[in-house]
Design an enzyme around this catalytic site. Structure first.
Site, PDB file in Angstrom:
ATOM      1  N   ALA B   8       0.848  -1.191   0.000  1.00 37.61           N
ATOM      2  CA  ALA B   8       0.000   0.000   0.000  1.00 37.61           C
ATOM      3  C   ALA B   8       0.885   1.242   0.000  1.00 37.61           C
ATOM      4  CB  ALA B   8      -0.901   0.022   1.239  1.00 37.61           C
ATOM      5  N   CYS B   9       0.661   2.153  -0.943  1.00 40.86           N
ATOM      6  CA  CYS B   9       1.402   3.415  -0.938  1.00 40.86           C
ATOM      7  C   CYS B   9       0.419   4.567  -0.750  1.00 40.86           C
ATOM      8  CB  CYS B   9       2.192   3.601  -2.232  1.00 40.86           C
ATOM      9  SG  CYS B   9       1.161   3.775  -3.687  1.00 40.86           S
ATOM     10  N   ILE B  10       0.904   5.771  -0.779  1.00 41.31           N
ATOM     11  CA  ILE B  10       0.042   6.891  -0.391  1.00 41.31           C
ATOM     12  C   ILE B  10      -1.038   7.178  -1.424  1.00 41.31           C
ATOM     13  CG2 ILE B  10      -0.026   9.313   0.296  1.00 41.31           C
ATOM     14  CD1 ILE B  10       2.841   8.984   1.248  1.00 41.31           C
TER      15      ILE B  10
END
Lengths: 353, 104
Positions: B8-10
């Site tokens: 999960a990234c921003i």
């Protein structure tokens, strides 16, 4: 690999803020773009009306923008304390917004709610009241404590802090504005959508919601510049020696993504050759934002690089900034890549000889 | 060796998916079985089943944000890193995961 406690705490906090920004982005996009379109279509009168199409559009967009601070607060709390953090985070975040504490207020209420909930979770209670704890005690007590704390203690200092920051941003002009622009531009290009980019993004968005357009313009302007740099670089490589066919196709994809405001289109280039690509896009983007800030051109919408052009105070100077910065960046990456190409060739001929 | 992973990234549009393919590549190289769940802008995709989580020897979180429904992973051995680390050196991350369960 035992991290020190302070380090772990700092990392958790950072991750919580990043989560808040992550959930906030769609709100900013939906609210920001719809509001921008409404102002563009209906003029400045739309702020007062809901009896025209543009007025209704503004109302929808603005309702979204009003959610920014509560969303940040709620999802920072959620990242720290999981589900029970959401309700107190939303409620206290809305209070923070109404008190005019802005972005910073939302981040603070989110962190406080998260840690209070976590602390309450650990509180030992008799088995009989355990269900009562999760459904009643945690949300009620957290919201009550943080709400009161915000209203009576924290609100005024945070409000003062936000105001000072806004005034400072608004007072920036000339050299200091140029420096700020170059820093924001460099941060936006640094990791193309990663954490550093998002810090600058959050800062720019916060400034926008406070009406400080210089900072938000630098942030928005930077978004499509790395894409432009790499697209230009693939065009400049006339002899097709620096980029392969796949990368040339990628250049076209990158510029399309740049037009709609997605810096991530540049990532494939950066992954393939980070040492030459990343410094070049940082330099180019930083220069674009610095020049534009020096000209004092601002964009009063939330539209990124290219879509924002018509809404800037001076489209000609704005475009000039994009062209100059992108060209410098493109020349730099082509130059660096060409130097490597020459060196490789020299080595190859040396081996053959 | 069975690995369960979450990325999960921003913004949830690029690093999330790059981390997924990097992990899959690195795991394949070491002959490990891996299932990667992405938590990007579209929410959870390729969601891990509870069975897969229970059977996994180790869990890798390659995340810049919080992990949605983290309680699914209670009592698991978890290696938590940022998406950038995985994109840059997935092999090292998988090595660390092996070390974590004592299978260097």
């Amino acid at each position: 690999m035992a991290d020190s406690k302070a380090k772990t705490f700092g990392r958790d906090l950072m991750r919580a803020f990043q989560s808040g920004v992550s959930y906030m982005i769609p709100v900013v996009v939906a609210g920001g773009i719809l509001t921008s379109v409404a102002v563009i279509g209906g003029g400045s009168g739309v702020w007062e009306e809901t009896d025209t199409f543009w007025g209704v559009l503004r109302m929808i967009g603005q309702t979204g923008l009003n959610f920014i601070v509560p969303m940040i607060s709620a999802y920072v709390a959620y990242a720290i304390a999981d589900r029970p953090g959401l309700a107190p985070g939303f409620i206290t975040g809305l209070i923070a917004y109404n008190m005019g504490t802005g972005f910073i207020g939302g981040m603070i209420t989110g962190v406080l709610c998260g840690y209070v909930v976590n602390w309450l979770k650990k509180l030992p209670v008799p088995d009989r009241v355990r269900t009562l704890k999760s459904i009643m005690i945690i949300p009620i007590l957290t919201t009550f404590v943080i709400g009161m704390l915000l209203w009576y203690v924290l609100g005024t200092p945070i409000h003062f802090l936000t105001d000072s920051l806004t005034n400072w941003l608004n007072s920036l002009s000339g050299a200091s504005a140029t420096v700020m622009g170059s820093i924001i531009g460099a941060m936006m290009a640094f990791d193309m959508g990663g954490p550093i980019n998002k810090i600058a993004y959050a800062f720019g968005t916060a400034a926008y919601t406070e009406g400080s357009y210089a900072a938000s313009t630098a942030m928005l302007l930077a978004i499509g510049v790395p894409n432009t740099i790499m697209f230009l670089a693939t065009l400049l490589d006339r002899k097709h020696v620096l980029f392969d066919d796949a990368e040339r196709d990628n250049g076209a994809t990158a510029i399309i993504m740049g037009l709609v405001g997605i810096t991530e289109g540049t990532i494939p280039f950066a992954l393939a050759d980070p040492l030459r690509v990343i410094p070049s896009i940082i330099v180019g983007t930083s220069i674009t934002c610095a020049i534009n800030a020096a000209f004092g051109v601002t964009n009063s919408t939330m539209m990124s690089t290219y879509m924002g052009i018509p809404f800037t105070t001076n489209p000609v100077l704005y475009i000039l900034s994009i062209v100059v910065g992108s060209l410098i960046g493109a020349l730099m990456v082509v130059g660096l890549k060409y130097a490597k190409y020459r060196k490789d060739q020299k080595n190859a001929t040396a081996e053959n000889a | 060796m069975k690995i369960a992973a979450v990325t999960a990234c921003i913004a949830g549009i690029a690093h999330t998916y790059m981390a997924k393919s990097a992990l899959e590549r690195a795991a394949k190289k070491r002959g490990a079985q891996i299932h990667v769940e992405t938590q990007g802008a579209m929410g959870m995709e390729d969601k891990l089943s509870q069975d897969e989580i229970d059977k996994a020897d180790v869990v890798i979180f390659a995340v810049d944000t919080n992990v949605t429904e983290r309680d699914r992973f209670d009592n698991k051995k978890i290696l938590e890193v940022g998406t950038n680390e995985v994109v840059k050196s997935a092999d090292d991350v998988v090595d660390h995961a092996y070390q974590l369960v004592g299978q260097a």
